[in-house]
Enzyme design. Structure first.
Site, PDB file in Angstrom:
ATOM      1  N   ASP A  81      -4.197  -1.537   4.452  1.00  0.00           N
ATOM      2  CA  ASP A  81      -5.515  -1.399   3.809  1.00  0.00           C
ATOM      3  C   ASP A  81      -6.462  -2.529   4.199  1.00  0.00           C
ATOM      4  O   ASP A  81      -7.651  -2.313   4.462  1.00  0.00           O
ATOM      5  CB  ASP A  81      -5.362  -1.297   2.293  1.00  0.00           C
ATOM      6  CG  ASP A  81      -4.687  -2.512   1.675  1.00  0.00           C
ATOM      7  OD1 ASP A  81      -3.758  -3.079   2.287  1.00  0.00           O
ATOM      8  OD2 ASP A  81      -5.094  -2.902   0.574  1.00  0.00           O
ATOM      9  N   GLY A  82      -5.898  -3.738   4.330  1.00  0.00           N
ATOM     10  CA  GLY A  82      -6.754  -4.861   4.723  1.00  0.00           C
ATOM     11  C   GLY A  82      -7.275  -4.698   6.135  1.00  0.00           C
ATOM     12  O   GLY A  82      -8.453  -4.930   6.430  1.00  0.00           O
ATOM     13  N   THR A  83      -6.385  -4.260   7.026  1.00  0.00           N
ATOM     14  CA  THR A  83      -6.778  -4.036   8.421  1.00  0.00           C
ATOM     15  C   THR A  83      -7.886  -3.003   8.509  1.00  0.00           C
ATOM     16  O   THR A  83      -8.860  -3.159   9.260  1.00  0.00           O
ATOM     17  CB  THR A  83      -5.554  -3.557   9.227  1.00  0.00           C
ATOM     18  OG1 THR A  83      -4.542  -4.559   9.171  1.00  0.00           O
ATOM     19  CG2 THR A  83      -5.921  -3.285  10.676  1.00  0.00           C
TER      20      THR A  83
ATOM     21  N   ILE B  17       3.992   0.078   5.075  1.00  0.00           N
ATOM     22  CA  ILE B  17       5.105   0.655   4.302  1.00  0.00           C
ATOM     23  C   ILE B  17       4.683   0.894   2.857  1.00  0.00           C
ATOM     24  O   ILE B  17       5.290   1.667   2.132  1.00  0.00           O
ATOM     25  CB  ILE B  17       6.343  -0.266   4.333  1.00  0.00           C
ATOM     26  CG1 ILE B  17       6.028  -1.621   3.691  1.00  0.00           C
ATOM     27  CG2 ILE B  17       6.916  -0.404   5.736  1.00  0.00           C
ATOM     28  CD1 ILE B  17       7.259  -2.479   3.460  1.00  0.00           C
ATOM     29  N   ASP B  18       3.578   0.241   2.416  1.00  0.00           N
ATOM     30  CA  ASP B  18       3.196   0.281   0.998  1.00  0.00           C
ATOM     31  C   ASP B  18       2.691   1.641   0.534  1.00  0.00           C
ATOM     32  O   ASP B  18       2.688   1.921  -0.660  1.00  0.00           O
ATOM     33  CB  ASP B  18       2.090  -0.746   0.712  1.00  0.00           C
ATOM     34  CG  ASP B  18       2.532  -2.150   1.047  1.00  0.00           C
ATOM     35  OD1 ASP B  18       1.662  -3.037   1.129  1.00  0.00           O
ATOM     36  OD2 ASP B  18       3.739  -2.358   1.250  1.00  0.00           O
TER      37      ASP B  18
ATOM     38  N   MET C 259       9.630  -3.942  -1.696  1.00  0.00           N
ATOM     39  CA  MET C 259       8.252  -4.279  -1.353  1.00  0.00           C
ATOM     40  C   MET C 259       7.285  -3.172  -1.784  1.00  0.00           C
ATOM     41  O   MET C 259       7.698  -2.148  -2.340  1.00  0.00           O
ATOM     42  CB  MET C 259       8.141  -4.471   0.161  1.00  0.00           C
ATOM     43  CG  MET C 259       8.445  -5.850   0.646  1.00  0.00           C
ATOM     44  SD  MET C 259       8.171  -5.868   2.437  1.00  0.00           S
ATOM     45  CE  MET C 259       8.081  -7.613   2.722  1.00  0.00           C
TER      46      MET C 259
ATOM     47  N   ARG D  98       3.749  -4.398  -2.434  1.00  0.00           N
ATOM     48  CA  ARG D  98       2.604  -5.172  -2.935  1.00  0.00           C
ATOM     49  C   ARG D  98       2.180  -4.628  -4.288  1.00  0.00           C
ATOM     50  O   ARG D  98       3.021  -4.566  -5.187  1.00  0.00           O
ATOM     51  CB  ARG D  98       1.455  -5.174  -1.934  1.00  0.00           C
ATOM     52  CG  ARG D  98       0.665  -6.476  -1.977  1.00  0.00           C
ATOM     53  CD  ARG D  98      -0.571  -6.424  -1.116  1.00  0.00           C
ATOM     54  NE  ARG D  98      -0.316  -6.570   0.304  1.00  0.00           N
ATOM     55  CZ  ARG D  98      -0.142  -7.741   0.896  1.00  0.00           C
ATOM     56  NH1 ARG D  98      -0.157  -8.824   0.191  1.00  0.00           N
ATOM     57  NH2 ARG D  98       0.061  -7.828   2.181  1.00  0.00           N
TER      58      ARG D  98
ATOM     59  N   GLU E 202       8.098  -5.115  -6.191  1.00  0.00           N
ATOM     60  CA  GLU E 202       7.769  -6.553  -6.198  1.00  0.00           C
ATOM     61  C   GLU E 202       6.479  -6.862  -6.971  1.00  0.00           C
ATOM     62  O   GLU E 202       6.285  -7.969  -7.450  1.00  0.00           O
ATOM     63  CB  GLU E 202       7.635  -7.063  -4.772  1.00  0.00           C
ATOM     64  CG  GLU E 202       6.515  -6.405  -3.989  1.00  0.00           C
ATOM     65  CD  GLU E 202       6.310  -7.016  -2.627  1.00  0.00           C
ATOM     66  OE1 GLU E 202       6.922  -8.044  -2.324  1.00  0.00           O
ATOM     67  OE2 GLU E 202       5.520  -6.465  -1.848  1.00  0.00           O
TER      68      GLU E 202
ATOM     69  N   ILE F 169      13.536  -3.632   4.827  1.00  0.00           N
ATOM     70  CA  ILE F 169      12.957  -2.273   4.822  1.00  0.00           C
ATOM     71  C   ILE F 169      11.690  -2.219   5.650  1.00  0.00           C
ATOM     72  O   ILE F 169      11.103  -1.154   5.830  1.00  0.00           O
ATOM     73  CB  ILE F 169      12.671  -1.794   3.366  1.00  0.00           C
ATOM     74  CG1 ILE F 169      11.533  -2.575   2.718  1.00  0.00           C
ATOM     75  CG2 ILE F 169      13.927  -1.864   2.533  1.00  0.00           C
ATOM     76  CD1 ILE F 169      11.087  -1.947   1.399  1.00  0.00           C
TER      77      ILE F 169
HETATM   78  N1  LIG Z   1     -12.598  -7.128   3.703  1.00  0.00           N
HETATM   79  C1  LIG Z   1     -12.180  -7.596   4.899  1.00  0.00           C
HETATM   80  N2  LIG Z   1     -13.065  -7.934   5.853  1.00  0.00           N
HETATM   81  C2  LIG Z   1     -12.661  -8.383   7.059  1.00  0.00           C
HETATM   82  N3  LIG Z   1     -11.365  -8.521   7.410  1.00  0.00           N
HETATM   83  C3  LIG Z   1     -10.441  -8.205   6.492  1.00  0.00           C
HETATM   84  C4  LIG Z   1     -10.779  -7.728   5.198  1.00  0.00           C
HETATM   85  N4  LIG Z   1      -9.628  -7.513   4.512  1.00  0.00           N
HETATM   86  C5  LIG Z   1      -8.613  -7.838   5.354  1.00  0.00           C
HETATM   87  N5  LIG Z   1      -9.090  -8.242   6.524  1.00  0.00           N
HETATM   88  C6  LIG Z   1      -8.310  -8.689   7.702  1.00  0.00           C
HETATM   89  O1  LIG Z   1      -7.409  -7.655   8.072  1.00  0.00           O
HETATM   90  C7  LIG Z   1      -6.199  -8.252   8.550  1.00  0.00           C
HETATM   91  C8  LIG Z   1      -5.005  -7.632   7.863  1.00  0.00           C
HETATM   92  O2  LIG Z   1      -5.189  -7.672   6.438  1.00  0.00           O
HETATM   93  P1  LIG Z   1      -3.907  -7.949   5.493  1.00  0.00           P
HETATM   94  O3  LIG Z   1      -3.283  -9.258   5.870  1.00  0.00           O
HETATM   95  O4  LIG Z   1      -4.337  -7.732   4.085  1.00  0.00           O
HETATM   96  O5  LIG Z   1      -2.821  -6.890   5.922  1.00  0.00           O
HETATM   97  P2  LIG Z   1      -2.894  -5.293   5.749  1.00  0.00           P
HETATM   98  O6  LIG Z   1      -3.656  -4.709   6.848  1.00  0.00           O
HETATM   99  O7  LIG Z   1      -3.318  -4.980   4.355  1.00  0.00           O
HETATM  100  O8  LIG Z   1      -1.395  -4.922   6.011  1.00  0.00           O
HETATM  101  P3  LIG Z   1      -0.222  -4.854   4.926  1.00  0.00           P
HETATM  102  O9  LIG Z   1      -0.723  -3.902   3.869  1.00  0.00           O
HETATM  103  O10 LIG Z   1       0.920  -4.366   5.703  1.00  0.00           O
HETATM  104  O11 LIG Z   1      -0.068  -6.257   4.400  1.00  0.00           O
HETATM  105  C9  LIG Z   1      -6.291  -9.740   8.313  1.00  0.00           C
HETATM  106  O12 LIG Z   1      -6.601 -10.367   9.547  1.00  0.00           O
HETATM  107  C10 LIG Z   1      -7.451  -9.882   7.357  1.00  0.00           C
HETATM  108  O13 LIG Z   1      -8.155 -11.078   7.598  1.00  0.00           O
HETATM  109  O1  LIG Z   2       4.618 -10.524   5.595  1.00  0.00           O
HETATM  110  P1  LIG Z   2       4.192 -11.166   4.343  1.00  0.00           P
HETATM  111  O2  LIG Z   2       2.964 -12.019   4.486  1.00  0.00           O
HETATM  112  O3  LIG Z   2       5.316 -11.831   3.612  1.00  0.00           O
HETATM  113  O4  LIG Z   2       3.655  -9.967   3.409  1.00  0.00           O
HETATM  114  C1  LIG Z   2       4.532  -9.256   2.569  1.00  0.00           C
HETATM  115  C2  LIG Z   2       3.734  -8.056   2.138  1.00  0.00           C
HETATM  116  O5  LIG Z   2       3.513  -7.212   3.258  1.00  0.00           O
HETATM  117  C3  LIG Z   2       3.969  -5.911   2.942  1.00  0.00           C
HETATM  118  O6  LIG Z   2       5.237  -5.747   3.443  1.00  0.00           O
HETATM  119  C4  LIG Z   2       3.070  -4.872   3.535  1.00  0.00           C
HETATM  120  O7  LIG Z   2       1.828  -4.959   2.909  1.00  0.00           O
HETATM  121  C5  LIG Z   2       3.963  -5.854   1.414  1.00  0.00           C
HETATM  122  O8  LIG Z   2       4.795  -4.817   0.934  1.00  0.00           O
HETATM  123  C6  LIG Z   2       4.454  -7.219   1.086  1.00  0.00           C
HETATM  124  O9  LIG Z   2       4.077  -7.644  -0.203  1.00  0.00           O
END
Ligand SMILES: Nc1ncnc2c1ncn2[C@@H]1O[C@H](COP(=O)(O)OP(=O)(O)OP(=O)(O)O)[C@@H](O)[C@H]1O
Ligand SMILES: O=P(O)(O)OC[C@H]1O[C@](O)(CO)[C@@H](O)[C@@H]1O
Length: 373
Positions: free
Chosen positions: A71-73, A100-101, A144, A146, A200, A257
């Site tokens: 979601d962040g990506t 995976i979330d 996991m 989140r 978690e 996982i």
């Molecule tokens: N609102 C945002 N604007 C710009 N960049 C963002 C934003 N939210 C997240 N990012 C960037 O997206 C990248 C991935 O985000 P994050 O670390 O939350 O992982 P993710 O994509 O949610 O994956 P996972 O859910 O597996 O942790 C990071 O480099 C983060 O800086």
């Molecule tokens: O790799 P890190 O920074 O420990 O992040 C763990 C988080 O990443 C995830 O595996 C994927 O978002 C979450 O389920 C977990 O909380």
């Protein structure tokens, strides 16, 4: 098919656009990546410098950007898309959901989720073996996810050996009538053993009553307090105080996982996502995340994907099915159920802009909630 001559792999997540090398991806290099866990490009948290990223896209003459992640990506891809549009660049920006979330909204499920649920079975099976092998054995597994409880939810349904599943979306309490401790006592008396699966992200408010926050990760995600260790300690303390022998075994497969290669179902899903997203970009679409919605591959605008997170609905049939499979208490009062239903109605209206067509199956949900109180 499209005569593409050059594909760049950006290494190390978003900062890879400006602070890491890139590799040229060829069929030979990507030939067996579906058989390996993790990511061949490497990933990172934080480091999203939008101006530097789009400068890099412009300087390198990149005309299509495919962003793979959770979601962040996808939020980060949306910001890149806005900057590209502001500069009037002829660049297509497309997201491919991978986490995976399963916490990405609108889509049926995220790539990686099935694999995590399947791998979680190994930990739950181990917990069950340990629980049945000792007097008043309790197997406790933390999974996991989140702030979403989908992995714990579906791993519990798949296993059928779980007596209690705790997720962030369904608050629980420990002491008193209807609390977790009384339920454990009853299950141990009836069955001699039990298995508890805890997501978690569950119990964070309860833990925060006695533990300090441990801050955020580089991407701004709140770091979770360890509910597995906390719950193990609380259960051991309670039964010691009540002079009842238990043998609690705590299993934390956490990265197990996530680090394994994707399973067959996710491999097929990933292939279809890749084909669909390329066809979309080649057709001129941009600013979208590809995803399966009700079984069909769709181009979903970034703002729909980033406006909220996908969470387990505790008034939905799937949660009612879990409650009837584990026989656990709902730990909920009617007020919380009503609030959850209203939230679900609001979410449904948001998605289709009309009153919710999906009637929550009150009878099933309520009867299970009522029955297990
Ligand atoms: N609102 C945002 N604007 C710009 N960049 C963002 C934003 N939210 C997240 N990012 C960037 O997206 C990248 C991935 O985000 P994050 O670390 O939350 O992982 P993710 O994509 O949610 O994956 P996972 O859910 O597996 O942790 C990071 O480099 C983060 O800086
Ligand atoms: O790799 P890190 O920074 O420990 O992040 C763990 C988080 O990443 C995830 O595996 C994927 O978002 C979450 O389920 C977990 O909380």
């Amino acid at each position: 098919m499209y005569g593409v001559t050059k594909i760049l792999g950006i290494q190390g997540g978003y900062r890879g656009f400006y602070a890491r090398n890139t590799i040229t991806l060829t069929p030979k290099i990507v030939n067996d990546i579906h058989k390996r866990g993790g990511t061949v490009l490497g990933s990172s948290r934080g480091g999203h410098d939008t101006v530097k990223i789009v400068d890099s896209i412009q300087d390198r003459g990149i005309n299509q950007v495919y962003v793979i992640g959770g979601d962040g990506t996808q939020r980060g891809a949306g910001v890149i898309f806005e900057e590209v549009r502001r500069r009037g660049l002829k660049v297509s920006v497309a997201g491919i959901p991978k986490t995976i979330d399963n916490d990405i909204p609108v889509i049926d499920k995220s790539f990686g989720f099935d694999t995590a649920v399947e791998e979680a079975q190994r930990a739950i099976n181990a917990a069950h073996v340990e629980a049945v092998s000792a007097e008043n054995g309790i197997g406790l597994v933390k999974l996991m996810g989140r702030h979403s409880g989908f992995i714990a939810h579906y791993a519990t349904l798949a296993s059928r050996d779980v007596d209690c599943c705790l997720i962030p979306e369904s608050p629980f309490y420990l002491e008193g009538e209807g609390g977790l401790f009384r339920y454990i006592e009853r299950r141990l008396k009836d069955n001699g053993h039990m298995v508890i699966v805890v997501a978690e992200g569950a119990g964070q408010k309860l833990i925060a009553e006695t533990m300090q926050s441990i801050g955020k990760d580089a991407s701004g995600n709140q770091l979770l307090l360890d509910v597995g260790l906390w719950l193990s300690q609380k259960i051991n303390e309670y039964f010691k105080k009540n002079k009842m022998t238990i043998n609690l075994k705590y299993i934390d497969p956490t990265y197990m996982i996530r680090a394994i290669p994707s399973n067959a179902s996710d491999n097929v899903y990933c292939t279809l996502l890749a084909h669909s997203v390329v066809h979309g970009a080649m057709a001129g679409y941009t600013g979208f995340t590809i995803g399966q919605v009700n079984g069909r591959h769709c181009y979903i605008p970034f703002y729909r994907i980033t406006e909220k997170q996908n969470r387990v609905s505790i008034t939905d049939r799937m949660w009612a099915r879990l409650l009837s499979s584990t026989n656990q208490p709902s730990f909920l009062c009617n007020k919380v159920i009503e609030e959850a239903k209203k939230e679900q109605e609001r979410a449904a209206q948001l998605l289709d802009g009309s009153p919710s067509h999906r009637k929550v199956d009150d009878e099933v949900a309520a009867s299970n909630l009522g029955r297990t109180k």
